[in-house]
Design a protein around this motif. Structure first.
Motif, PDB file in Angstrom:
ATOM      1  N   THR A  36      -5.837 -28.945 -58.053  1.00  9.10           N
ATOM      2  CA  THR A  36      -4.759 -28.078 -58.541  1.00  9.10           C
ATOM      3  C   THR A  36      -3.969 -27.510 -57.369  1.00  9.10           C
ATOM      4  O   THR A  36      -4.546 -27.072 -56.378  1.00  9.10           O
ATOM      5  CB  THR A  36      -5.352 -26.913 -59.362  1.00  9.10           C
ATOM      6  N   ILE A  37      -2.652 -27.520 -57.484  1.00  7.87           N
ATOM      7  CA  ILE A  37      -1.787 -26.918 -56.466  1.00  7.87           C
ATOM      8  C   ILE A  37      -1.485 -25.496 -56.904  1.00  7.87           C
ATOM      9  O   ILE A  37      -0.952 -25.266 -57.994  1.00  7.87           O
ATOM     10  CB  ILE A  37      -0.490 -27.723 -56.301  1.00  7.87           C
ATOM     11  N   TYR A  38      -1.863 -24.519 -56.036  1.00  8.75           N
ATOM     12  CA  TYR A  38      -1.613 -23.118 -56.372  1.00  8.75           C
ATOM     13  C   TYR A  38      -1.494 -22.301 -55.091  1.00  8.75           C
ATOM     14  O   TYR A  38      -1.827 -22.773 -54.008  1.00  8.75           O
ATOM     15  CB  TYR A  38      -2.716 -22.557 -57.271  1.00  8.75           C
ATOM     16  N   ALA A  39      -1.005 -21.081 -55.230  1.00  7.31           N
ATOM     17  CA  ALA A  39      -0.822 -20.201 -54.083  1.00  7.31           C
ATOM     18  C   ALA A  39      -1.268 -18.793 -54.451  1.00  7.31           C
ATOM     19  O   ALA A  39      -1.263 -18.418 -55.626  1.00  7.31           O
ATOM     20  CB  ALA A  39       0.638 -20.188 -53.655  1.00  7.31           C
ATOM     21  N   ASP A  40      -1.680 -18.050 -53.428  1.00  8.62           N
ATOM     22  CA  ASP A  40      -2.040 -16.645 -53.595  1.00  8.62           C
ATOM     23  C   ASP A  40      -0.959 -15.783 -52.969  1.00  8.62           C
ATOM     24  O   ASP A  40      -0.460 -16.095 -51.881  1.00  8.62           O
ATOM     25  CB  ASP A  40      -3.376 -16.337 -52.916  1.00  8.62           C
ATOM     26  N   PRO A  41      -0.594 -14.677 -53.625  1.00  2.23           N
ATOM     27  CA  PRO A  41       0.399 -13.782 -53.026  1.00  2.23           C
ATOM     28  C   PRO A  41      -0.190 -13.076 -51.807  1.00  2.23           C
ATOM     29  O   PRO A  41      -1.411 -12.920 -51.697  1.00  2.23           O
ATOM     30  CB  PRO A  41       0.688 -12.786 -54.153  1.00  2.23           C
ATOM     31  N   VAL A  42       0.677 -12.674 -50.885  1.00  3.37           N
ATOM     32  CA  VAL A  42       0.230 -11.983 -49.671  1.00  3.37           C
ATOM     33  C   VAL A  42       0.960 -10.649 -49.539  1.00  3.37           C
ATOM     34  O   VAL A  42       1.921 -10.374 -50.258  1.00  3.37           O
ATOM     35  CB  VAL A  42       0.459 -12.852 -48.416  1.00  3.37           C
ATOM     36  N   SER A  43       0.510  -9.848 -48.601  1.00  2.67           N
ATOM     37  CA  SER A  43       1.141  -8.544 -48.386  1.00  2.67           C
ATOM     38  C   SER A  43       2.464  -8.712 -47.655  1.00  2.67           C
ATOM     39  O   SER A  43       2.803  -9.792 -47.174  1.00  2.67           O
ATOM     40  CB  SER A  43       0.207  -7.644 -47.578  1.00  2.67           C
ATOM     41  N   ASP A  44       3.182  -7.608 -47.522  1.00  2.07           N
ATOM     42  CA  ASP A  44       4.474  -7.655 -46.836  1.00  2.07           C
ATOM     43  C   ASP A  44       4.319  -7.775 -45.322  1.00  2.07           C
ATOM     44  O   ASP A  44       5.298  -7.836 -44.600  1.00  2.07           O
ATOM     45  CB  ASP A  44       5.320  -6.443 -47.209  1.00  2.07           C
ATOM     46  N   GLN A  45       3.111  -7.840 -44.819  1.00  3.83           N
ATOM     47  CA  GLN A  45       2.873  -8.039 -43.392  1.00  3.83           C
ATOM     48  C   GLN A  45       2.996  -9.515 -42.998  1.00  3.83           C
ATOM     49  O   GLN A  45       2.917  -9.842 -41.823  1.00  3.83           O
ATOM     50  CB  GLN A  45       1.500  -7.499 -43.005  1.00  3.83           C
ATOM     51  N   HIS A  46       3.180 -10.385 -43.968  1.00  5.62           N
ATOM     52  CA  HIS A  46       3.338 -11.814 -43.724  1.00  5.62           C
ATOM     53  C   HIS A  46       4.798 -12.213 -43.889  1.00  5.62           C
ATOM     54  O   HIS A  46       5.540 -11.593 -44.643  1.00  5.62           O
ATOM     55  CB  HIS A  46       2.479 -12.629 -44.705  1.00  5.62           C
ATOM     56  N   VAL A  47       5.183 -13.270 -43.209  1.00  8.11           N
ATOM     57  CA  VAL A  47       6.547 -13.779 -43.329  1.00  8.11           C
ATOM     58  C   VAL A  47       6.746 -14.442 -44.685  1.00  8.11           C
ATOM     59  O   VAL A  47       7.737 -14.217 -45.362  1.00  8.11           O
ATOM     60  CB  VAL A  47       6.851 -14.779 -42.187  1.00  8.11           C
ATOM     61  N   GLN A  48       5.773 -15.238 -45.102  1.00 10.70           N
ATOM     62  CA  GLN A  48       5.875 -15.933 -46.374  1.00 10.70           C
ATOM     63  C   GLN A  48       5.461 -15.006 -47.520  1.00 10.70           C
ATOM     64  O   GLN A  48       4.789 -14.009 -47.301  1.00 10.70           O
ATOM     65  CB  GLN A  48       5.035 -17.215 -46.378  1.00 10.70           C
ATOM     66  N   GLU A  49       5.877 -15.327 -48.726  1.00  3.19           N
ATOM     67  CA  GLU A  49       5.572 -14.500 -49.892  1.00  3.19           C
ATOM     68  C   GLU A  49       4.276 -14.919 -50.575  1.00  3.19           C
ATOM     69  O   GLU A  49       3.698 -14.154 -51.335  1.00  3.19           O
ATOM     70  CB  GLU A  49       6.732 -14.554 -50.881  1.00  3.19           C
ATOM     71  N   ALA A  50       3.834 -16.145 -50.317  1.00  5.31           N
ATOM     72  CA  ALA A  50       2.596 -16.640 -50.897  1.00  5.31           C
ATOM     73  C   ALA A  50       2.003 -17.692 -49.957  1.00  5.31           C
ATOM     74  O   ALA A  50       2.736 -18.330 -49.202  1.00  5.31           O
ATOM     75  CB  ALA A  50       2.849 -17.248 -52.273  1.00  5.31           C
ATOM     76  N   VAL A  51       0.692 -17.848 -50.011  1.00  3.82           N
ATOM     77  CA  VAL A  51       0.012 -18.831 -49.168  1.00  3.82           C
ATOM     78  C   VAL A  51      -0.589 -19.907 -50.061  1.00  3.82           C
ATOM     79  O   VAL A  51      -1.414 -19.615 -50.932  1.00  3.82           O
ATOM     80  CB  VAL A  51      -1.100 -18.161 -48.327  1.00  3.82           C
ATOM     81  N   GLU A  52      -0.138 -21.143 -49.845  1.00  7.68           N
ATOM     82  CA  GLU A  52      -0.685 -22.253 -50.617  1.00  7.68           C
ATOM     83  C   GLU A  52      -2.154 -22.439 -50.265  1.00  7.68           C
ATOM     84  O   GLU A  52      -2.537 -22.372 -49.099  1.00  7.68           O
ATOM     85  CB  GLU A  52       0.092 -23.536 -50.337  1.00  7.68           C
ATOM     86  N   GLN A  53      -2.982 -22.671 -51.268  1.00  4.68           N
ATOM     87  CA  GLN A  53      -4.417 -22.809 -51.068  1.00  4.68           C
ATOM     88  C   GLN A  53      -4.809 -24.274 -50.899  1.00  4.68           C
ATOM     89  O   GLN A  53      -4.054 -25.175 -51.233  1.00  4.68           O
ATOM     90  CB  GLN A  53      -5.169 -22.183 -52.248  1.00  4.68           C
ATOM     91  N   ASN A  54      -6.012 -24.473 -50.390  1.00  6.93           N
ATOM     92  CA  ASN A  54      -6.500 -25.833 -50.139  1.00  6.93           C
ATOM     93  C   ASN A  54      -6.548 -26.645 -51.425  1.00  6.93           C
ATOM     94  O   ASN A  54      -6.800 -26.101 -52.497  1.00  6.93           O
ATOM     95  CB  ASN A  54      -7.904 -25.803 -49.546  1.00  6.93           C
ATOM     96  N   GLY A  55      -6.371 -27.935 -51.281  1.00  6.74           N
ATOM     97  CA  GLY A  55      -6.571 -28.845 -52.401  1.00  6.74           C
ATOM     98  C   GLY A  55      -8.060 -29.102 -52.568  1.00  6.74           C
ATOM     99  O   GLY A  55      -8.898 -28.273 -52.197  1.00  6.74           O
TER     100      GLY A  55
END
Length: 69
Positions: A36-55
Motif C-alpha cells: 500500500t502507498i501511504y504517507a504520514d503527516p509531519v509537524s511544521d518543523q519539516h519542509v514536506q507536509e507528509a512523509v511517504e512510508q515504506n512499501g
C-alpha cells in the motif's frame, strides 16, 4: 502549521515463528503485505507536509534463548 490531511490507509502484516529445538527460533515476516502507498503527516518543523512510508518489507531472524540452570 500544516492544516491539510493525508488520505486514510490500511496495511496488513504477517509474522511466522518456528521453534527449532529448545533454545532456537526461526522467524520471518512481511510488513505492508499488499504494498500500500501511504504517507504520514509531519509537524511544521519539516519542509514536506507528509512523509511517504515504506512499501513492502521483509525480514528473517534467528533467535537464541539463553536458559539459565
Amino acid at each position: 502549521v500544516y492544516t491539510g490531511s493525508v488520505g486514510a490507509a490500511a496495511t496488513a502484516s504477517v509474522t511466522l515463528v518456528q521453534p527449532l529445538g529448545r533454545a532456537w527460533e526461526l522467524s520471518g515476516g512481511v510488513r505492508n503485505l499488499f504494498d500500500t502507498i501511504y504517507a504520514d503527516p509531519v509537524s511544521d518543523q519539516h519542509v514536506q507536509e507528509a512523509v511517504e512510508q515504506n512499501g513492502r518489507t521483509a525480514r528473517i531472524g534467528l533467535t537464541w534463548k539463553f536458559q539459565a540452570k
